[in-house]
Design an enzyme around this catalytic site. Structure first.
Site, PDB file in Angstrom:
ATOM      1  N   ARG A  33      40.922  40.392  49.022  1.00  0.00           N
ATOM      2  CA  ARG A  33      41.467  41.001  50.247  1.00  0.00           C
ATOM      3  C   ARG A  33      41.995  42.417  49.987  1.00  0.00           C
ATOM      4  NH1 ARG A  33      40.726  36.177  50.228  1.00  0.00           N
ATOM      5  NH2 ARG A  33      40.224  35.010  52.106  1.00  0.00           N
ATOM      6  N   SER A  51      38.243  39.698  34.209  1.00  0.00           N
ATOM      7  CA  SER A  51      38.442  38.267  34.446  1.00  0.00           C
ATOM      8  C   SER A  51      38.511  37.598  33.076  1.00  0.00           C
ATOM      9  CB  SER A  51      37.235  37.761  35.244  1.00  0.00           C
ATOM     10  OG  SER A  51      37.076  36.375  35.117  1.00  0.00           O
ATOM     11  N   ARG A  52      38.832  36.292  33.069  1.00  0.00           N
ATOM     12  CA  ARG A  52      38.719  35.570  31.791  1.00  0.00           C
ATOM     13  C   ARG A  52      37.258  35.286  31.482  1.00  0.00           C
ATOM     14  NH1 ARG A  52      42.169  30.614  33.367  1.00  0.00           N
ATOM     15  NH2 ARG A  52      40.995  31.107  35.246  1.00  0.00           N
ATOM     16  N   HIS A  94      51.618  37.381  35.168  1.00  0.00           N
ATOM     17  CA  HIS A  94      51.978  38.757  35.533  1.00  0.00           C
ATOM     18  C   HIS A  94      52.593  39.498  34.344  1.00  0.00           C
ATOM     19  CE1 HIS A  94      52.285  37.807  40.167  1.00  0.00           C
ATOM     20  NE2 HIS A  94      51.118  37.538  39.650  1.00  0.00           N
ATOM     21  N   LYS A 112      53.311  39.992  43.887  1.00  0.00           N
ATOM     22  CA  LYS A 112      54.616  39.363  43.941  1.00  0.00           C
ATOM     23  C   LYS A 112      54.539  37.926  43.419  1.00  0.00           C
ATOM     24  CE  LYS A 112      54.129  36.520  46.887  1.00  0.00           C
ATOM     25  NZ  LYS A 112      53.147  35.590  47.403  1.00  0.00           N
TER      26      LYS A 112
END
Ligand SMILES: NC(=O)c1ccc[n+]([C@@H]2O[C@H](COP(=O)([O-])OP(=O)(O)OC[C@H]3O[C@@H](n4cnc5c(N)ncnc54)[C@H](OP(=O)(O)O)[C@@H]3O)[C@@H](O)[C@H]2O)c1
Length: 345
Positions: A33, A51-52, A94, A112
């Site tokens: 998004r 990405s992994r 994070h 967040k």
């Protein structure tokens, strides 16, 4: 006192900010998004995704015509032509992901909550400051035109003394969602509660008293719902509930002596709100299309503007606002007995 009309949102022209070359870590639900919103509304360049799995990165890159795809964050960070990185991994990733970004000398925008707790967030903030980098929480609602008008009304004292905030955020998730996974810091607090506690801190600062009760989700592996009662320094009481058990209105009411502001659900999304004088004589309505994630780009525009201005603290979402929100959530979790894996000795 109720103004004669609502303030105008202070919007920044997306073409007026520097074009950053962005990388993305975590090509999941919100990253998709974010990319769509940036593509449709800005000239910001998304140049790489990590990405992994190299295949998943390549799929995402193909879908969104992103030139670089990496199966490892460090590989992406070795790129010279990269200014900033958007971290969109699950909560407990994070901190380690953002740490790598900061150590690679790139500005970082982190979904967040910025980190699992205030300690981790403060550490990221200090490291970013030491390297003269911007580290900002992508608390997207704070950057919406709607929240800007709300901020102006609060700063102008349009509601009079604000005495109550009543808000809820309940959402139904299927059991396979990461929110039920204790190894990904599951439970409603960090996902949904961030918006509630963030709003309370925005309206009245860090609460001086916190009372919380919690209830486990079925199976008892994560918290299922939490109710919170805050007393703030200005005397405001906040009554907040977040739950994984079902959908709730997700509305917020901010009540002052002179006027009441009602944000229909979801209060943290784009959408209208009303401000009604306490004597009922007048109502002002903020009109805003409910176009949900289309407005994610505002956070990126603000971030790019900060970078261009040489700011290492966002005036809209400074690190202190993030720390006040996280330390309040830390206290809520302490009271309901929720500790994440990373917080255990
Ligand atoms: N701003 C908003 O409105 C909003 C909305 C939803 C979520 N969020 C925030 O965005 C973050 C990501 O949420 P999301 O819903 O987008 O999650 P998601 O769909 O699960 O995506 C997260 C991505 O992170 C990567 N990842 C790295 N380590 C992982 C691990 N151990 N387990 C699972 N995935 C891992 C995965 O990509 P690879 O497998 O390809 O590595 C995955 O696609 C959360 O912090 C959440 O609070 C914000």
């Amino acid at each position: 006192m109720l103004p004669s009309s609502l303030p105008t949102p202070r919007l920044r022209d997306p073409d007026s900010v520097p074009v950053l070359r962005w990388g993305i870590v975590g090509p999941g639900w919100i990253a998709e998004r974010f990319v769509k919103s940036l593509r449709e509304n800005t000239r910001q360049q998304i140049v790489a995704v990590a990405s992994r799995s190299r295949e998943r990165a390549a799929d995402f890159a193909r879908t969104w015509s992103i030139p670089g795809a990496f199966g490892d964050v460090q590989e992406m960070l070795a790129l010279d032509r990269l200014d900033a990185v958007y971290v969109a991994t699950p909560h407990n990733h994070h901190y380690p992901d953002a740490l790598k970004v900061i150590e690679a000398g790139k500005h970082v925008l982190i979904e967040k909550p910025l980190a699992l707790n205030a300690r981790e967030a403060a550490d990221l903030g200090e490291r970013a400051r030491a390297r003269n980098l911007l580290c900002m929480e992508a608390m997207w609602c704070d950057f919406l035109p709607k929240y800007d008008v709300l901020s102006q009304l609060l700063a102008d004292g349009a509601l009079g003394d604000v005495h109550s905030l009543i808000a809820d955020h309940g959402e139904h998730f299927t059991i396979d969602h990461r929110i039920f996974n204790p190894d990904l810091a599951g439970g409603p607090m960090l996902d949904l509660g961030s918006y509630l506690v963030g709003l309370s801190v925005k309206v009245a600062g860090k609460p001086k008293k916190v009372i919380a009760i919690g209830q486990p989700a079925p199976g008892g592996r994560v918290n299922g719902q939490t109710s919170m009662l805050f007393e703030h320094g200005n005397g405001m009481h906040a009554v907040l509930n977040t739950t994984l058990f079902s959908n709730t209105p997700c509305a917020a009411t901010i009540a002052g002596r002179d006027a009441t502001l009602v944000l229909p659900g979801p209060f943290y999304n784009p959408g209208p709100f009303t401000l009604t004088a306490s004597d009922g004589s007048r109502t002002l309505t903020f009109e805003d299309p409910k176009n949900r994630y289309d407005q994610l780009y505002h956070e990126a525009i603000h971030f790019a503007w900060c970078v261009g201005e040489g700011l290492r603290e966002s005036p809209i979402r400074p690190l202190q606002a993030t720390l006040d929100t996280l330390s309040t959530m830390d206290e809520v979790r302490r009271q309901i007995g929720v500790r994440f894996n990373e917080e255990r000795d």
